[in-house]
Design a protein around this motif. Structure first.
Motif, mmCIF file in Angstrom:
data_model
loop_
_atom_site.group_PDB
_atom_site.id
_atom_site.type_symbol
_atom_site.label_atom_id
_atom_site.label_comp_id
_atom_site.label_asym_id
_atom_site.label_seq_id
_atom_site.Cartn_x
_atom_site.Cartn_y
_atom_site.Cartn_z
ATOM 1 N N ALA A 77 0.834 -1.205 0.000
ATOM 2 C CA ALA A 77 0.000 0.000 0.000
ATOM 3 C C ALA A 77 0.871 1.258 0.000
ATOM 4 C CB ALA A 77 -0.937 -0.011 1.202
ATOM 5 N N LEU A 78 1.944 1.236 0.781
ATOM 6 C CA LEU A 78 2.855 2.380 0.792
ATOM 7 C C LEU A 78 3.490 2.579 -0.583
ATOM 8 C CD1 LEU A 78 4.610 1.895 4.251
ATOM 9 C CD2 LEU A 78 3.009 3.728 3.634
ATOM 10 N N HIS A 79 3.855 1.473 -1.237
ATOM 11 C CA HIS A 79 4.430 1.567 -2.588
ATOM 12 C C HIS A 79 3.401 2.125 -3.565
ATOM 13 C CE1 HIS A 79 6.670 0.678 -6.198
ATOM 14 N NE2 HIS A 79 5.724 -0.144 -6.612
ATOM 15 N N PHE A 80 2.156 1.673 -3.448
ATOM 16 C CA PHE A 80 1.092 2.167 -4.328
ATOM 17 C C PHE A 80 0.854 3.660 -4.114
ATOM 18 C CE2 PHE A 80 -1.385 -2.052 -5.163
ATOM 19 C CZ PHE A 80 -0.298 -2.515 -5.885
ATOM 20 N N MET A 81 1.034 4.136 -2.870
ATOM 21 C CA MET A 81 0.920 5.567 -2.613
ATOM 22 C C MET A 81 2.032 6.319 -3.341
ATOM 23 S SD MET A 81 -1.581 6.566 -0.506
ATOM 24 C CE MET A 81 -1.036 7.902 0.556
ATOM 25 N N GLU A 82 3.205 5.724 -3.349
ATOM 26 C CA GLU A 82 4.369 6.381 -3.968
ATOM 27 C C GLU A 82 4.202 6.534 -5.472
ATOM 28 O OE1 GLU A 82 9.255 6.137 -3.637
ATOM 29 O OE2 GLU A 82 8.019 4.470 -2.917
ATOM 30 N N ILE A 83 3.596 5.529 -6.108
ATOM 31 C CA ILE A 83 3.452 5.578 -7.571
ATOM 32 C C ILE A 83 2.081 6.092 -7.999
ATOM 33 C CG2 ILE A 83 5.132 3.728 -7.889
ATOM 34 C CD1 ILE A 83 2.816 1.797 -8.386
ATOM 35 N N GLY A 84 1.217 6.397 -7.044
ATOM 36 C CA GLY A 84 -0.090 6.949 -7.367
ATOM 37 C C GLY A 84 -1.129 5.932 -7.786
ATOM 38 N N LYS A 85 -0.941 4.677 -7.401
ATOM 39 C CA LYS A 85 -1.910 3.642 -7.769
ATOM 40 C C LYS A 85 -3.124 3.652 -6.851
ATOM 41 C CE LYS A 85 -1.995 -1.125 -9.427
ATOM 42 N NZ LYS A 85 -1.191 -2.349 -9.676
ATOM 43 N N ILE A 86 -2.992 4.194 -5.642
ATOM 44 C CA ILE A 86 -4.122 4.444 -4.757
ATOM 45 C C ILE A 86 -4.055 5.909 -4.336
ATOM 46 C CG2 ILE A 86 -4.370 2.076 -3.929
ATOM 47 C CD1 ILE A 86 -2.843 2.866 -1.423
ATOM 48 N N ASP A 87 -5.154 6.393 -3.786
ATOM 49 C CA ASP A 87 -5.247 7.810 -3.477
ATOM 50 C C ASP A 87 -4.865 8.161 -2.048
ATOM 51 O OD1 ASP A 87 -6.531 8.705 -6.068
ATOM 52 O OD2 ASP A 87 -8.015 7.236 -5.385
ATOM 53 N N ALA A 88 -5.137 7.262 -1.114
ATOM 54 C CA ALA A 88 -4.941 7.626 0.285
ATOM 55 C C ALA A 88 -4.739 6.392 1.161
ATOM 56 C CB ALA A 88 -6.144 8.426 0.795
ATOM 57 N N ILE A 89 -4.273 6.643 2.388
ATOM 58 C CA ILE A 89 -4.119 5.625 3.425
ATOM 59 C C ILE A 89 -4.572 6.251 4.739
ATOM 60 C CG2 ILE A 89 -2.407 4.456 4.889
ATOM 61 C CD1 ILE A 89 -0.861 3.661 2.524
ATOM 62 N N THR A 90 -5.242 5.465 5.556
ATOM 63 C CA THR A 90 -5.599 5.918 6.900
ATOM 64 C C THR A 90 -4.695 5.239 7.923
ATOM 65 O OG1 THR A 90 -7.261 4.164 7.100
ATOM 66 C CG2 THR A 90 -8.021 6.318 6.296
ATOM 67 N N GLY A 91 -4.780 5.681 9.181
ATOM 68 C CA GLY A 91 -3.989 5.055 10.243
ATOM 69 C C GLY A 91 -2.500 5.211 10.033
ATOM 70 N N LEU A 92 -2.099 6.347 9.487
ATOM 71 C CA LEU A 92 -0.714 6.541 9.073
ATOM 72 C C LEU A 92 0.043 7.396 10.079
ATOM 73 C CD1 LEU A 92 1.082 5.868 6.567
ATOM 74 C CD2 LEU A 92 0.480 8.122 5.691
#
Length: 251
Positions: A77-92
């Motif tokens: 999920a962190l990698h997907f955040m880096e490349i823009g494959k997902i928009d957001a993460i909670t509990g960070l």
């Protein structure tokens, strides 16, 4: 084309639902999450928990904005955040290296967790000071932020795993003597996982606060909503909405 014919075409388009004056204002954003109860809970393909309820409250205050939770292992999920494959993460939790590709909303939406060490029942006195940690192999979740200096202490004997529940199972079986975790989440796992009475917390306490944020991928259009999200989170905290949500799960 005559005015009457143009009007007729417009009526047909509206009737077919092919045009909406608000359509361009609506947007669904994907939130990647690994099960982290009670903040994110997955069961039978459905999502619940503090973070999910929080996002539903945000949706109420930002018409046209919606969130879809997607189960993704934490490191991925962190990698997907880096490349823009997902928009957001909670509990960070905030870490400087993550700020390169993540925009943190402000303020944090939850600030009542802290880092703690867990051992088998009766062994809590083994760790009375930070220096006592050097005697043991310590289980932790890879790419999690706990506290300084622990996170960057290369002299400690640390064993990384992918999930807190795996740590508890390893501690319970004797494969690890010490684990670290975010107390509000680990305590919940102990409660629902049938581990009550098996563990105790170390005498040594970092006494830190683990602030939890909504993180936005800098490669996503969601960053355009940052100021609005900040305002809504402030409002929800001030109104006591987030505290009421949390009490529902912790109690």
């Amino acid at each position: 084309m005559t005015i009457n014919r143009m009007a007729g075409v417009l009526v047909i388009v509206l009737a077919l639902g092919l045009f909406s004056p608000h359509q361009s204002d609506s947007r669904e954003f994907v939130i990647g999450t690994d099960p982290w109860p009670p903040f994110t809970i997955t069961k039978n393909g459905m999502f619940s928990g503090i973070d999910v309820d929080l996002c539903r409250e945000i949706e109420k205050k930002l018409p046209g904005v919606s969130f879809r939770f997607k189960k993704i292992p934490w490191v991925r999920a962190l990698h997907f955040m880096e490349i823009g494959k997902i928009d957001a993460i909670t509990g960070l939790a905030k870490r400087k290296e993550r700020e390169v590709y993540i925009l943190y909303t402000a303020p944090p939406y939850y600030s009542k967790c802290s880092s703690e060490f867990y051992l088998k029942k009766g062994n809590g006195s083994w760790i009375k000071t930070y220096d006592d940690l050097y005697r043991y192999k310590i289980g932790y979740v890879v790419n999690s932020a706990y506290f300084s200096p622990f996170d960057n202490d290369e002299k400690l004997n640390k064993q990384g795993v992918t999930h807190e529940l795996q740590l508890l199972r390893m501690l319970n079986s004797g494969r690890l003597e010490v684990i670290i975790g975010t107390n509000c989440q680990v305590d919940h796992h102990i409660k629902i996982g049938g581990f009550q009475g098996n563990f105790e917390k170390a005498a040594y306490k970092p006494n830190n606060t683990v602030d939890l944020y909504l993180g936005l991928s800098k490669k996503s259009d969601i960053t355009n909503l940052a100021s609005q999200l900040n305002r809504v989170i402030r409002e929800l905290k001030k109104e006591g909405v987030i505290e009421k949500i949390a009490q529902k799960y912790f109690n």
